[in-house]
Design a protein around this motif. Sequence first.
Motif, PDB file in Angstrom:
ATOM      1  N   VAL A  62       0.873  -1.171   0.000  1.00  0.00           N
ATOM      2  CA  VAL A  62       0.000   0.000   0.000  1.00  0.00           C
ATOM      3  C   VAL A  62       0.908   1.219   0.000  1.00  0.00           C
ATOM      4  N   LEU A  63       0.940   1.917  -1.117  1.00  0.00           N
ATOM      5  CA  LEU A  63       1.796   3.089  -1.259  1.00  0.00           C
ATOM      6  C   LEU A  63       0.948   4.353  -1.216  1.00  0.00           C
ATOM      7  N   PHE A  64       1.331   5.277  -0.344  1.00  0.00           N
ATOM      8  CA  PHE A  64       0.657   6.568  -0.251  1.00  0.00           C
ATOM      9  C   PHE A  64       1.688   7.650  -0.518  1.00  0.00           C
ATOM     10  N   GLU A  65       1.465   8.387  -1.611  1.00  0.00           N
ATOM     11  CA  GLU A  65       2.440   9.380  -2.082  1.00  0.00           C
ATOM     12  C   GLU A  65       3.827   8.764  -2.218  1.00  0.00           C
ATOM     13  N   GLY A  66       3.866   7.518  -2.699  1.00  0.00           N
ATOM     14  CA  GLY A  66       5.132   6.827  -2.922  1.00  0.00           C
ATOM     15  C   GLY A  66       5.751   6.207  -1.691  1.00  0.00           C
ATOM     16  N   LYS A  67       5.136   6.375  -0.516  1.00  0.00           N
ATOM     17  CA  LYS A  67       5.670   5.826   0.727  1.00  0.00           C
ATOM     18  C   LYS A  67       4.914   4.552   1.091  1.00  0.00           C
ATOM     19  N   GLU A  68       5.639   3.495   1.403  1.00  0.00           N
ATOM     20  CA  GLU A  68       5.025   2.231   1.754  1.00  0.00           C
ATOM     21  C   GLU A  68       4.390   2.295   3.141  1.00  0.00           C
ATOM     22  N   ILE A  69       3.078   2.065   3.207  1.00  0.00           N
ATOM     23  CA  ILE A  69       2.388   2.040   4.501  1.00  0.00           C
ATOM     24  C   ILE A  69       1.710   0.687   4.721  1.00  0.00           C
ATOM     25  N   GLY A  70       1.952  -0.244   3.806  1.00  0.00           N
ATOM     26  CA  GLY A  70       1.337  -1.572   3.910  1.00  0.00           C
ATOM     27  C   GLY A  70       2.341  -2.599   4.377  1.00  0.00           C
ATOM     28  N   GLY A  71       2.738  -3.509   3.477  1.00  0.00           N
ATOM     29  CA  GLY A  71       3.686  -4.544   3.834  1.00  0.00           C
ATOM     30  C   GLY A  71       3.044  -5.651   4.640  1.00  0.00           C
ATOM     31  N   THR A  72       3.881  -6.508   5.206  1.00  0.00           N
ATOM     32  CA  THR A  72       3.394  -7.665   5.957  1.00  0.00           C
ATOM     33  C   THR A  72       3.181  -7.292   7.418  1.00  0.00           C
ATOM     34  N   ARG A  73       1.991  -7.551   7.901  1.00  0.00           N
ATOM     35  CA  ARG A  73       1.668  -7.320   9.304  1.00  0.00           C
ATOM     36  C   ARG A  73       0.935  -8.555   9.814  1.00  0.00           C
ATOM     37  N   SER A  74       1.249  -8.979  11.023  1.00  0.00           N
ATOM     38  CA  SER A  74       0.556 -10.131  11.591  1.00  0.00           C
ATOM     39  C   SER A  74      -0.017  -9.857  12.966  1.00  0.00           C
ATOM     40  N   LEU A  75       0.485  -8.834  13.668  1.00  0.00           N
ATOM     41  CA  LEU A  75       0.015  -8.523  15.007  1.00  0.00           C
ATOM     42  C   LEU A  75      -0.053  -7.014  15.196  1.00  0.00           C
ATOM     43  N   GLY A  76      -0.753  -6.604  16.248  1.00  0.00           N
ATOM     44  CA  GLY A  76      -0.719  -5.192  16.631  1.00  0.00           C
ATOM     45  C   GLY A  76      -1.558  -4.299  15.749  1.00  0.00           C
ATOM     46  N   GLU A  77      -2.773  -4.744  15.385  1.00  0.00           N
ATOM     47  CA  GLU A  77      -3.632  -3.890  14.576  1.00  0.00           C
ATOM     48  C   GLU A  77      -3.862  -2.561  15.289  1.00  0.00           C
ATOM     49  N   GLY A  78      -3.746  -1.484  14.525  1.00  0.00           N
ATOM     50  CA  GLY A  78      -3.900  -0.145  15.088  1.00  0.00           C
ATOM     51  C   GLY A  78      -2.597   0.486  15.537  1.00  0.00           C
ATOM     52  N   ARG A  79      -1.551  -0.291  15.616  1.00  0.00           N
ATOM     53  CA  ARG A  79      -0.275   0.232  16.105  1.00  0.00           C
ATOM     54  C   ARG A  79       0.273   1.334  15.201  1.00  0.00           C
ATOM     55  N   TYR A  80       0.092   1.182  13.897  1.00  0.00           N
ATOM     56  CA  TYR A  80       0.654   2.140  12.946  1.00  0.00           C
ATOM     57  C   TYR A  80      -0.371   3.152  12.449  1.00  0.00           C
ATOM     58  N   THR A  81      -1.621   3.012  12.910  1.00  0.00           N
ATOM     59  CA  THR A  81      -2.685   3.877  12.410  1.00  0.00           C
ATOM     60  C   THR A  81      -2.448   5.368  12.673  1.00  0.00           C
ATOM     61  N   PRO A  82      -2.014   5.788  13.866  1.00  0.00           N
ATOM     62  CA  PRO A  82      -1.787   7.225  14.079  1.00  0.00           C
ATOM     63  C   PRO A  82      -0.802   7.833  13.078  1.00  0.00           C
ATOM     64  N   GLY A  83       0.235   7.089  12.736  1.00  0.00           N
ATOM     65  CA  GLY A  83       1.190   7.591  11.760  1.00  0.00           C
ATOM     66  C   GLY A  83       0.585   7.723  10.377  1.00  0.00           C
ATOM     67  N   ILE A  84      -0.296   6.786  10.017  1.00  0.00           N
ATOM     68  CA  ILE A  84      -0.967   6.847   8.726  1.00  0.00           C
ATOM     69  C   ILE A  84      -1.895   8.054   8.673  1.00  0.00           C
ATOM     70  N   VAL A  85      -2.587   8.322   9.769  1.00  0.00           N
ATOM     71  CA  VAL A  85      -3.445   9.515   9.841  1.00  0.00           C
ATOM     72  C   VAL A  85      -2.606  10.776   9.675  1.00  0.00           C
TER      73      VAL A  85
END
Length: 233
Positions: A62-85
């Motif tokens: 998942v690329l947003f403005e060329g920056k990868e915000i996706g990749g492989t995730r298996s645990l910790g849903e919501g951990r990276y959400t504030p940064g994505i916002v």
Amino acid sequence: MSGTLLAVRGLSAGYGPLRVLHDIDFSIAPGERLAIVGLNGHGKTTLFRAIMQLVGWQRGSVLFEGKEIGGTRSLGEGRYTPGIVRLGIAMTPQGDAIFPGLTVREHLDCGAHAKTAWRDRTRRRERVYQLFPQLDELQGALVGKLSGGERRMVSIGRALMSDAKLYLIDEPTLGLAPKVSKRVIEALVNIPLEGKAMVITEQNVALLSGAVSRMMGMHAGRLRGEVGHVGLA
């Protein structure tokens, strides 16, 4: 990535052992309103949750403005959400995702969480009132006592208070009367994008006809290609 705001490639996601999304591919450019249409239970909400890193597991890009915000995730849903916002993605969940004890004005101000948005919250609030005039008359009313349509307008307005470059609007007309649904869609169409973009998930194809740049169908966790170009450039 020139001309592309969001690019999703090979995205699969799910919860526990359940795989909901299967190798999703799509992109959206600045100025576009993209609709993803399909019945409930076929993965539209999970797609938004995967973009926001709110699912149990996922893989793909998942690329947003060329920056990868996706990749492989298996645990910790919501951990990276504030940064994505903070990067500039705002999601309006389906249904009444509200704080019932807050007033309309207080609820809207919750969306102006970034420093720049907070300093500019008065102007942003006025912009929301222009899109939804009845909220102007209800500024001091408790959100929990509003009608379903009014609560949906508050929820959308809260997202518009942010510094978002991409708006993810999940089922904005779910459970609303036809006349109210039409007003909500008209308001979404009237939001000036100006280098921003919007993705709307919806069941009612006819309601979005002429209101979005293009539509894509979703069935059983897979995108089925474009339904057609339906009006807006």
